[in-house]
Design an enzyme around this catalytic site. Structure first.
Site, PDB file in Angstrom:
ATOM      1  CB  CYS A   1      -0.902  -0.024   1.230  1.00  0.00           C
ATOM      2  SG  CYS A   1      -1.742   1.543   1.515  1.00  0.00           S
TER       3      CYS A   1
ATOM      4  CB  CYS B   1       1.016   1.426   4.730  1.00  0.00           C
ATOM      5  SG  CYS B   1      -0.530   0.517   4.986  1.00  0.00           S
TER       6      CYS B   1
ATOM      7  CG  HIS C   1      -4.024  -1.101   4.769  1.00  0.00           C
ATOM      8  ND1 HIS C   1      -3.623  -0.321   3.709  1.00  0.00           N
ATOM      9  CD2 HIS C   1      -4.712  -2.140   4.229  1.00  0.00           C
ATOM     10  CE1 HIS C   1      -4.048  -0.874   2.569  1.00  0.00           C
ATOM     11  NE2 HIS C   1      -4.704  -1.978   2.857  1.00  0.00           N
TER      12      HIS C   1
ATOM     13  CG  ASN D   1     -14.105   9.486  -4.552  1.00  0.00           C
ATOM     14  OD1 ASN D   1     -15.197  10.033  -4.445  1.00  0.00           O
ATOM     15  ND2 ASN D   1     -13.205   9.852  -5.427  1.00  0.00           N
TER      16      ASN D   1
ATOM     17  CB  SER E   1      -7.330   3.355  -6.887  1.00  0.00           C
ATOM     18  OG  SER E   1      -6.820   4.540  -6.298  1.00  0.00           O
TER      19      SER E   1
ATOM     20  CG  HIS F   1      -4.160   3.503   4.011  1.00  0.00           C
ATOM     21  ND1 HIS F   1      -3.181   2.745   4.603  1.00  0.00           N
ATOM     22  CD2 HIS F   1      -4.313   4.597   4.798  1.00  0.00           C
ATOM     23  CE1 HIS F   1      -2.746   3.369   5.688  1.00  0.00           C
ATOM     24  NE2 HIS F   1      -3.427   4.495   5.823  1.00  0.00           N
TER      25      HIS F   1
ATOM     26  CG  HIS G   1      -6.955   7.747   0.836  1.00  0.00           C
ATOM     27  ND1 HIS G   1      -7.349   6.451   0.576  1.00  0.00           N
ATOM     28  CD2 HIS G   1      -6.957   8.378  -0.373  1.00  0.00           C
ATOM     29  CE1 HIS G   1      -7.563   6.298  -0.716  1.00  0.00           C
ATOM     30  NE2 HIS G   1      -7.346   7.447  -1.322  1.00  0.00           N
TER      31      HIS G   1
ATOM     32  CD  GLN H   1      -8.198  12.134  -4.228  1.00  0.00           C
ATOM     33  OE1 GLN H   1      -7.543  12.844  -4.976  1.00  0.00           O
ATOM     34  NE2 GLN H   1      -8.964  11.156  -4.665  1.00  0.00           N
TER      35      GLN H   1
HETATM   36 ZN    ZN Z   1      -2.281   1.201   3.710  1.00  0.00          ZN
END
Ligand code: ZN
Length: 345
Positions: free
Chosen positions: A51, A54, A113, A153, A161, A164, A166, A168
């Site tokens: 990833c 990570c 993660h 998203n 995609s 993890h 996250h 934006q």
């Molecule tokens: Zn990750």
């Protein structure tokens, strides 16, 4: 003849965008033989060496993530907007284009993660809000940056995609269309009433108590009257605040709780990691006051009747306007009835 909003087709007006949605409650009995999404078994490790988000891992740019312990933001290695683009306008007859400057960032919500927002404790979600505030302040202070769009998203079905946790931040020179629409509607109301359009709407929702899924002293989560997505939710402060940086500490904790409760109810709905796009709309950062603006966070989740059946925006919606079957009141009742404790905990 009286119109029955629970049974008969009707249009509802979105006060924030000035657009309409067609509601067809009589269609909820229709059998479904369409596409079923695959359920992804969500059994992820705490750390994934493949990833790129990570801690300690190498990204596509060659940069190595620090061993971050709470939240972490960095410039997107595949930014949709770039800082050194000239703001030149090109007009060739009816062909018009303009260079767009911007800065795109990625915000990792947690080093873990395997987590998602609903699985994070409220103080950790407060840390996410803190980094949103910091980025909003810093990016917004840049002369060429006039709007900062914070969004997430979640889930492969939303085109995410990497699992993890996250989100934006895309910040840019021009003010995007959705923000312009909402700004114009709020300004018109402000000029007539010197009051917040969204604030007055929330007061009406509190009185009606039909579409609220959660509230405390500071924040409210509601399925908007004009919702397009089946389980769309708006989270907003009760106080008329233009920007996320205007929050007091108590309000920030309440905002984090509202996010936690909303996303937990989402996951509980179909006992799945519920996909959505969420985003925060707030005042532009071009130095003007924008007294009319009332910031809010919207969740647009695509799932309709199970973890595998999603709503498509096709046909009539592409060519005419959005349409939904279950009413906002039905969706709110369902969400309200769900536990605030995550089904996995
Ligand atoms: Zn990750």
């Amino acid at each position: 003849m009286k119109l029955d909003l629970n049974e008969q087709p009707h249009r509802r007006y979105n006060i924030l965008t000035g657009e309409w949605v067609l509601v067809s409650p009589h269609r909820t009995k229709r059998p479904w033989q369409g596409k079923q999404e695959k359920t992804v078994t969500d059994d992820r490790p705490f750390y994934d060496k493949a990833c790129y988000l990570c801690p300690g891992n190498k990204r596509a740019s060659g940069d190595i993530n620090p061993n971050y312990t709470s939240v972490y933001s960095f410039k997107n290695d595949f930014s949709a907007l770039l800082e050194d683009t000239p703001s030149t306008t090109i007009e060739d007859g009816l062909l018009v284009a303009k260079g767009e400057k911007g800065i795109c960032k990625v915000v990792c919500f947690s080093p873990n993660h395997s987590l998602t927002l609903p699985l994070m404790p409220v103080p950790s979600i407060e840390d996410v809000i803190t980094i949103w505030q910091k980025e909003f302040d810093e990016l917004g202070a840049i002369r060429d940056i006039n709007y900062v769009q914070i969004f997430e998203n979640k889930g492969a079905v939303m085109g995410c995609s990497n699992p993890h946790p996250h989100g934006q931040i895309w910040s840019q020179n021009s003010i995007p269309q959705e923000v312009i629409k909402k700004g114009e509607q709020q300004l018109r109301y402000w000029q007539t009433n010197t009051k917040s359009l969204l604030g007055d709407y929330l007061n009406q929702e509190i009185k009606a108590n039909e579409r609220i899924i959660w509230q405390d002293k500071y924040f409210i989560a509601v399925v908007p009257y004009w919702a397009i997505w089946p389980y769309e939710v708006i989270i907003a402060p009760k106080r008329h605040l233009q920007r996320i940086t205007d929050l007091t500490d108590k309000e920030k904790a309440s905002f984090a709780k509202a996010i936690k409760v909303t996303t937990t109810k989402y996951d509980n709905l179909f006992e799945t990691s519920f996909p959505y796009s969420s985003g925060i709309h707030q005042a532009p950062t071009n130095g003007l006051a924008y007294d009319e603006w009332h910031f809010h966070m919207s969740f647009y989740p695509p799932l309709l009747r199970s973890a595998t059946v999603k709503k498509f925006m096709v046909g009539y919606e592409m060519f005419a306007n959005p349409q939904r079957d279950i009413t906002a009141e039905q969706a709110a009742q369902t969400l309200r009835s769900l536990s605030e404790t995550h089904y996995l905990t």
